[in-house]
Design an enzyme around this catalytic site. Sequence first.
Site, PDB file in Angstrom:
ATOM      1  N   HIS A 104       1.467 -27.147  23.719  1.00  0.00           N
ATOM      2  CA  HIS A 104       2.472 -27.744  24.684  1.00  0.00           C
ATOM      3  C   HIS A 104       2.292 -29.007  24.918  1.00  0.00           C
ATOM      4  O   HIS A 104       3.170 -30.147  24.627  1.00  0.00           O
ATOM      5  CB  HIS A 104       2.686 -27.446  25.713  1.00  0.00           C
ATOM      6  N   ASP A 157       2.710 -21.291  33.512  1.00  0.00           N
ATOM      7  CA  ASP A 157       1.958 -21.114  32.777  1.00  0.00           C
ATOM      8  C   ASP A 157       2.332 -22.600  30.816  1.00  0.00           C
ATOM      9  O   ASP A 157       3.823 -22.023  31.377  1.00  0.00           O
ATOM     10  CB  ASP A 157       2.120 -19.620  31.606  1.00  0.00           C
TER      11      ASP A 157
END
Length: 274
Positions: A104, A157
């Site tokens: 990410h 997260d």
Amino acid sequence: MRCFDAVTDLTTITLDEIDDGVALVTLDRPDRLNAITSTMIDELDRVVAGVDLDPGLRAVVLTGAGRGFCAGLDLTEQGTAPGADDVRPLVSGFMWQDHLATLHERIHRSRKPWIAAVNGPCVGGGFAMALACDVRTASPSASFGAVFMKIGVSNCDMGTSYFLPRLVGASRSAELLLTARIFDAAEADRIGLLSALDDDPVARALDTARLIRANSPFATWMTKETMWQTLDAPSLRHALDIENRTQIMCSSNGDVAEAKAAFAEKRPPEWSGL
């Protein structure tokens, strides 16, 4: 051969250049609602690297095959992180977590703008992946949510605790993260998570990508980088210093002179590239 063309042997995603300079990346496990596995992470890592090294690519649209964007982590087929086969369980777990979260970060730090076209459910790790993109479009049938708490772990997260407050504000982010509720596309649009709601989010995202493509490649990269860096700047002075550095860099590669000449000659500019 272009760097992007070297990204081959993909099994969990598909990769297409829709037209000159615009790429479409599709998460392609529709039978599992495009849930994330270790293989998908590896393949997306290679795609991000290929995108960044390909001077001909200007923007990327990310979507999901079938009826949804991404259902998050595939708990039945997630696999393991590279090099984690013969280490202690705690170490293996940390290596997997870092392997997943770093993807990410790589999308967010890519030199090219990434636009998420959310076509259905977008939860858990899929929600985090959409947040990591620079722009988000969605269909009215899309749904969103940080649902990590449903399996007993923190809802903070894969970057959600970083991205979500910056996109929708701390108070609203706290409510969404603490309740772990699913919310629809209309609410996502209302709270500012989306740039557009459209029955065809991929087409809308591609339109945005084509608008980006018309601009100087280096100026686009520097605009993306500077915007996200100044969002974390501790003061206005820090932000101004970053902006000043960027403008001098951008004005030294010939694009400014070309823009002036193109304006005078009433033609589109021919950018120098990266």
